[in-house]
Scaffold this motif. Sequence first.
Motif, PDB file in Angstrom:
ATOM      1  N   SER A  52      37.706 -38.035   8.111  1.00 34.11           N
ATOM      2  CA  SER A  52      37.481 -37.327   9.383  1.00 34.11           C
ATOM      3  C   SER A  52      38.596 -36.324   9.662  1.00 34.11           C
ATOM      4  O   SER A  52      38.418 -35.413  10.474  1.00 34.11           O
ATOM      5  N   GLN A  53      39.735 -36.482   9.005  1.00 35.13           N
ATOM      6  CA  GLN A  53      40.881 -35.608   9.241  1.00 35.13           C
ATOM      7  C   GLN A  53      40.990 -34.493   8.212  1.00 35.13           C
ATOM      8  O   GLN A  53      41.903 -33.669   8.293  1.00 35.13           O
ATOM      9  N   LEU A  54      40.076 -34.457   7.256  1.00 33.63           N
ATOM     10  CA  LEU A  54      40.087 -33.371   6.277  1.00 33.63           C
ATOM     11  C   LEU A  54      39.509 -32.110   6.904  1.00 33.63           C
ATOM     12  O   LEU A  54      38.784 -32.163   7.906  1.00 33.63           O
ATOM     13  N   PRO A  55      39.806 -30.941   6.339  1.00 30.84           N
ATOM     14  CA  PRO A  55      39.264 -29.691   6.891  1.00 30.84           C
ATOM     15  C   PRO A  55      37.743 -29.714   6.961  1.00 30.84           C
ATOM     16  O   PRO A  55      37.074 -30.352   6.137  1.00 30.84           O
ATOM     17  N   ARG A 247      54.580 -31.754   2.214  1.00 34.21           N
ATOM     18  CA  ARG A 247      54.438 -30.763   1.141  1.00 34.21           C
ATOM     19  C   ARG A 247      53.486 -31.266   0.062  1.00 34.21           C
ATOM     20  O   ARG A 247      52.626 -30.518  -0.425  1.00 34.21           O
ATOM     21  N   GLN A 248      53.629 -32.531  -0.303  1.00 33.74           N
ATOM     22  CA  GLN A 248      52.752 -33.093  -1.327  1.00 33.74           C
ATOM     23  C   GLN A 248      51.305 -33.135  -0.857  1.00 33.74           C
ATOM     24  O   GLN A 248      50.389 -32.778  -1.614  1.00 33.74           O
ATOM     25  N   ASP A 249      51.097 -33.575   0.380  1.00 29.85           N
ATOM     26  CA  ASP A 249      49.734 -33.664   0.912  1.00 29.85           C
ATOM     27  C   ASP A 249      49.091 -32.292   0.997  1.00 29.85           C
ATOM     28  O   ASP A 249      47.912 -32.120   0.657  1.00 29.85           O
ATOM     29  N   ASP A 250      49.841 -31.308   1.450  1.00 27.07           N
ATOM     30  CA  ASP A 250      49.296 -29.949   1.563  1.00 27.07           C
ATOM     31  C   ASP A 250      48.867 -29.426   0.194  1.00 27.07           C
ATOM     32  O   ASP A 250      47.808 -28.788   0.068  1.00 27.07           O
ATOM     33  N   ARG A 253      45.654 -31.300  -0.879  1.00 28.80           N
ATOM     34  CA  ARG A 253      44.478 -30.911  -0.103  1.00 28.80           C
ATOM     35  C   ARG A 253      43.977 -29.525  -0.492  1.00 28.80           C
ATOM     36  O   ARG A 253      42.835 -29.173  -0.213  1.00 28.80           O
ATOM     37  N   GLY A 254      44.812 -28.759  -1.166  1.00 29.51           N
ATOM     38  CA  GLY A 254      44.385 -27.452  -1.635  1.00 29.51           C
ATOM     39  C   GLY A 254      43.327 -27.519  -2.717  1.00 29.51           C
ATOM     40  O   GLY A 254      42.655 -26.515  -2.992  1.00 29.51           O
ATOM     41  N   GLY A 255      43.134 -28.676  -3.337  1.00 30.87           N
ATOM     42  CA  GLY A 255      42.151 -28.800  -4.411  1.00 30.87           C
ATOM     43  C   GLY A 255      40.868 -29.486  -4.005  1.00 30.87           C
ATOM     44  O   GLY A 255      40.088 -29.901  -4.877  1.00 30.87           O
ATOM     45  N   LEU A 256      40.617 -29.600  -2.710  1.00 31.34           N
ATOM     46  CA  LEU A 256      39.453 -30.345  -2.246  1.00 31.34           C
ATOM     47  C   LEU A 256      38.123 -29.666  -2.542  1.00 31.34           C
ATOM     48  O   LEU A 256      37.067 -30.269  -2.337  1.00 31.34           O
ATOM     49  N   ALA A 260      37.183 -32.602  -9.335  1.00 25.71           N
ATOM     50  CA  ALA A 260      38.450 -32.896 -10.016  1.00 25.71           C
ATOM     51  C   ALA A 260      39.618 -32.819  -9.044  1.00 25.71           C
ATOM     52  O   ALA A 260      40.572 -33.601  -9.129  1.00 25.71           O
ATOM     53  N   GLY A 261      39.550 -31.876  -8.111  1.00 29.91           N
ATOM     54  CA  GLY A 261      40.602 -31.754  -7.109  1.00 29.91           C
ATOM     55  C   GLY A 261      40.633 -32.947  -6.169  1.00 29.91           C
ATOM     56  O   GLY A 261      41.706 -33.409  -5.768  1.00 29.91           O
ATOM     57  N   VAL A 262      39.466 -33.460  -5.797  1.00 34.38           N
ATOM     58  CA  VAL A 262      39.399 -34.656  -4.958  1.00 34.38           C
ATOM     59  C   VAL A 262      39.984 -35.848  -5.705  1.00 34.38           C
ATOM     60  O   VAL A 262      40.740 -36.655  -5.139  1.00 34.38           O
ATOM     61  N   LEU A 263      39.657 -35.975  -6.985  1.00 30.54           N
ATOM     62  CA  LEU A 263      40.214 -37.063  -7.782  1.00 30.54           C
ATOM     63  C   LEU A 263      41.739 -36.947  -7.845  1.00 30.54           C
ATOM     64  O   LEU A 263      42.447 -37.964  -7.776  1.00 30.54           O
ATOM     65  N   ALA A 264      42.253 -35.721  -7.957  1.00 31.86           N
ATOM     66  CA  ALA A 264      43.703 -35.510  -7.980  1.00 31.86           C
ATOM     67  C   ALA A 264      44.341 -35.930  -6.655  1.00 31.86           C
ATOM     68  O   ALA A 264      45.453 -36.482  -6.640  1.00 31.86           O
ATOM     69  N   LEU A 265      43.653 -35.678  -5.549  1.00 28.63           N
ATOM     70  CA  LEU A 265      44.139 -36.113  -4.241  1.00 28.63           C
ATOM     71  C   LEU A 265      44.313 -37.631  -4.223  1.00 28.63           C
ATOM     72  O   LEU A 265      45.357 -38.159  -3.806  1.00 28.63           O
ATOM     73  N   TYR A 266      43.311 -38.341  -4.703  1.00 26.27           N
ATOM     74  CA  TYR A 266      43.381 -39.806  -4.714  1.00 26.27           C
ATOM     75  C   TYR A 266      44.423 -40.297  -5.719  1.00 26.27           C
ATOM     76  O   TYR A 266      45.085 -41.312  -5.482  1.00 26.27           O
ATOM     77  N   ARG A 267      44.590 -39.576  -6.792  1.00 25.53           N
ATOM     78  CA  ARG A 267      45.625 -39.957  -7.756  1.00 25.53           C
ATOM     79  C   ARG A 267      47.010 -39.841  -7.103  1.00 25.53           C
ATOM     80  O   ARG A 267      47.858 -40.715  -7.286  1.00 25.53           O
ATOM     81  N   GLY A 268      47.211 -38.802  -6.322  1.00 23.96           N
ATOM     82  CA  GLY A 268      48.483 -38.627  -5.630  1.00 23.96           C
ATOM     83  C   GLY A 268      48.716 -39.686  -4.573  1.00 23.96           C
ATOM     84  O   GLY A 268      49.812 -40.248  -4.455  1.00 23.96           O
TER      85      GLY A 268
END
Length: 360
Positions: A52-55, A247-250, A253-256, A260-268
């Motif tokens: 709910s807090q994602l763009p 900084r890491q979260d920003d 979130r740039g790859g959403l 693959a970008g979403v998977l990278a978010l969860y990996r982080g």
Amino acid sequence: MQRLLAGIFVAAVFHGNVFAVESPGPAFMPGAFKLQRGQPNELMVLGTAHLSQLPKSFDPVNLSLLMDRLASWQPKAIAIEALSGAQCAYLRSYPGRYDDTVKTYCWDPAPAVSATGLDVPAATAQVDRMLAAWPAAPTAGQRRKLASLLLAAGEPASATVQWLRLPANERHAGDGLNDKLVEILDKLRQKRNEDYLIAAPLAARCGHERVYPMDDHTSDSNVADEKAYGAAIMKAWDNPYNATRKRQDDALRGGLGTPAGVLALYRGFNAADAAELVFRGDFGAALEEPSPQHFGRGYVSYWETRNLRMASNIREASALQPGGRTLVVVGASHKGYLEAYLNAMHDVRIISTDSILRAE
């Protein structure tokens, strides 16, 4: 006299050394004694962003790769960061303490209570009886009936699982569902929340009949001076560790915009060093904040109590299928605490998320 003084001196030195040496900790560590015969309960904790807090530009279709990876682990039960209908019924009976908690975290079962004529305890009892005698191949009517009871029991995510398990042409009113409840279920399955976009569809995909709400807010309480409390915690949070987290979260979130970008978010969010960074930026900083009211220590007490009670709910759910696999979908800040607490259980083996979140 000299002997007496010498004895006092030795005693003083001895006691001084006792207090100077840090306690080695308890002699008995439950987590060191694991099940020896049979398959232990495997438990994987997936730390997640609150969707709910994602763009608003985030498209849930990009969860597809994550969902495929989670399904490949073949969990037998899924626990979610939500309050049970039973706990919300309890919280509603103490409005002086929990009114804000109910407004923030509890789903309102009133439309389903009106449609079924059952309050939360009565509906919960019927859900339990129905699932105890659940057939291997339930009819569409049975699924609609169970969905209506789950809504009345204050379990909307589990009701959504039943809704998703129905063929599209069977998602209609009847068997306890009126038009209002059908409208609610159609909205819930699209709600921007990990309970409805990850846990419920994954449960349906894996052939489950429900999900298990495991959050707990009974440690919530009113703060005498909310303004001073908030100021103290915010000041504690203003630190280099939280700046690093942002900084890491920003960057993640740039790859959403891609699976693959979403998977990278969860990996982080689930990286090995993430839990300590969360502690140092948030709870560790609050623990040491210097307010005379000890606001930070109260905040940490609430957090630890909440996670301990969450862990007990997860442990209870995992015991329903001995030797099974339980996936926990929870806000990323909880992950390290839940893994540590649950690792102390004799019949729990913590499974890392590394293998399912690996890069392509």
